[in-house]
Motif scaffolding. Sequence first.
Motif, PDB file in Angstrom:
ATOM      1  N   MET A  55       0.977  -1.047  -0.140  1.00 39.48           N
ATOM      2  CA  MET A  55       0.059   0.179  -0.309  1.00 39.48           C
ATOM      3  C   MET A  55       0.958   1.086  -0.564  1.00 39.48           C
ATOM      4  O   MET A  55       0.490   1.757  -0.573  1.00 39.48           O
ATOM      5  CB  MET A  55      -1.025   0.133   1.192  1.00 39.48           C
ATOM      6  CG  MET A  55      -1.543   1.327   0.989  1.00 39.48           C
ATOM      7  SD  MET A  55      -2.873   1.421   2.591  1.00 39.48           S
ATOM      8  CE  MET A  55      -1.792   1.502   3.576  1.00 39.48           C
ATOM      9  N   TRP A  56       1.880   1.157   0.505  1.00 40.08           N
ATOM     10  CA  TRP A  56       2.434   2.697   0.848  1.00 40.08           C
ATOM     11  C   TRP A  56       3.653   2.785  -0.188  1.00 40.08           C
ATOM     12  O   TRP A  56       3.417   3.152  -0.840  1.00 40.08           O
ATOM     13  CB  TRP A  56       3.584   2.511   2.001  1.00 40.08           C
ATOM     14  CG  TRP A  56       5.098   3.402   2.280  1.00 40.08           C
ATOM     15  CD1 TRP A  56       4.611   4.223   1.764  1.00 40.08           C
ATOM     16  CD2 TRP A  56       6.325   3.037   1.166  1.00 40.08           C
ATOM     17  NE1 TRP A  56       6.148   4.735   2.087  1.00 40.08           N
ATOM     18  CE2 TRP A  56       6.975   4.131   1.501  1.00 40.08           C
ATOM     19  CE3 TRP A  56       7.600   1.966   0.242  1.00 40.08           C
ATOM     20  CZ2 TRP A  56       8.276   4.688   1.388  1.00 40.08           C
ATOM     21  CZ3 TRP A  56       8.003   1.593   0.851  1.00 40.08           C
ATOM     22  CH2 TRP A  56       8.863   3.584   0.572  1.00 40.08           C
ATOM     23  N   ARG A  59       0.729   3.875  -3.073  1.00 36.19           N
ATOM     24  CA  ARG A  59       0.615   5.275  -2.594  1.00 36.19           C
ATOM     25  C   ARG A  59       1.704   6.531  -2.919  1.00 36.19           C
ATOM     26  O   ARG A  59       1.320   7.641  -3.608  1.00 36.19           O
ATOM     27  CB  ARG A  59       0.385   5.213  -0.835  1.00 36.19           C
ATOM     28  CG  ARG A  59      -0.007   7.107  -0.562  1.00 36.19           C
ATOM     29  CD  ARG A  59      -0.863   6.903   0.229  1.00 36.19           C
ATOM     30  NE  ARG A  59      -1.350   8.429   0.960  1.00 36.19           N
ATOM     31  CZ  ARG A  59      -2.115   9.160   0.303  1.00 36.19           C
ATOM     32  NH1 ARG A  59      -2.284   8.989  -0.074  1.00 36.19           N
ATOM     33  NH2 ARG A  59      -2.397  10.339   0.709  1.00 36.19           N
ATOM     34  N   ARG A  60       2.944   6.008  -3.075  1.00 36.84           N
ATOM     35  CA  ARG A  60       4.132   6.460  -3.502  1.00 36.84           C
ATOM     36  C   ARG A  60       3.922   6.886  -4.808  1.00 36.84           C
ATOM     37  O   ARG A  60       4.489   7.857  -5.107  1.00 36.84           O
ATOM     38  CB  ARG A  60       5.664   6.056  -2.590  1.00 36.84           C
ATOM     39  CG  ARG A  60       6.748   7.134  -3.396  1.00 36.84           C
ATOM     40  CD  ARG A  60       7.702   6.243  -2.800  1.00 36.84           C
ATOM     41  NE  ARG A  60       8.324   4.897  -3.479  1.00 36.84           N
ATOM     42  CZ  ARG A  60       8.390   4.067  -3.751  1.00 36.84           C
ATOM     43  NH1 ARG A  60      10.432   4.038  -2.577  1.00 36.84           N
ATOM     44  NH2 ARG A  60       9.179   3.170  -4.326  1.00 36.84           N
ATOM     45  N   PHE A  62       1.538   6.036  -6.803  1.00 38.04           N
ATOM     46  CA  PHE A  62       0.332   7.695  -7.103  1.00 38.04           C
ATOM     47  C   PHE A  62       0.652   9.082  -6.442  1.00 38.04           C
ATOM     48  O   PHE A  62       0.392   9.750  -8.115  1.00 38.04           O
ATOM     49  CB  PHE A  62      -0.375   7.225  -6.480  1.00 38.04           C
ATOM     50  CG  PHE A  62      -2.567   8.062  -6.161  1.00 38.04           C
ATOM     51  CD1 PHE A  62      -2.066   8.383  -7.252  1.00 38.04           C
ATOM     52  CD2 PHE A  62      -1.881   9.156  -4.916  1.00 38.04           C
ATOM     53  CE1 PHE A  62      -3.756   8.951  -7.598  1.00 38.04           C
ATOM     54  CE2 PHE A  62      -3.178  10.351  -5.364  1.00 38.04           C
ATOM     55  CZ  PHE A  62      -3.845  10.030  -6.402  1.00 38.04           C
ATOM     56  N   LEU A  63       1.423   9.056  -5.871  1.00 38.85           N
ATOM     57  CA  LEU A  63       1.580  10.978  -5.507  1.00 38.85           C
ATOM     58  C   LEU A  63       2.943  11.228  -5.963  1.00 38.85           C
ATOM     59  O   LEU A  63       2.681  12.346  -7.080  1.00 38.85           O
ATOM     60  CB  LEU A  63       2.385  10.420  -3.745  1.00 38.85           C
ATOM     61  CG  LEU A  63       1.705  10.595  -2.430  1.00 38.85           C
ATOM     62  CD1 LEU A  63       1.583  10.576  -1.565  1.00 38.85           C
ATOM     63  CD2 LEU A  63       0.055  11.339  -2.604  1.00 38.85           C
TER      64      LEU A  63
END
Length: 107
Positions: A55-56, A59-60, A62-63
């Motif tokens: 998930m991290w 998310r990274r 995606f960011l």
Amino acid sequence: MVRRTLLHAALRAWVIQCWWRSMQAKMLEQRRRLALRLYTCQEWAVVKVQAQVRMWQARRRFLQARQAACIIQSHWRWHVSQTRGLIRGRYEVRASRLELDIEILMT
């Protein structure tokens, strides 16, 4: 009489042995269940850690993609604002007058 005493002793020994074997089987089953419970707890912990890491990472990514999109958008907006209403033309200064040829482009 001796035979009966020996028979009773043998039966009592057999009862005690049966009880002991059943206790050993119960203890073995308890140890097996405890080991299985510990194993499943460890497996769930590993699965949870892996899920958090995935998930991290997602998310990274995606960011990073969102930041890249924002940078591209800001540069595009700047480019559009610079080229919108751009005044293109040529001018010449002659001896007594100023001759202008101005072309205004609106996009």
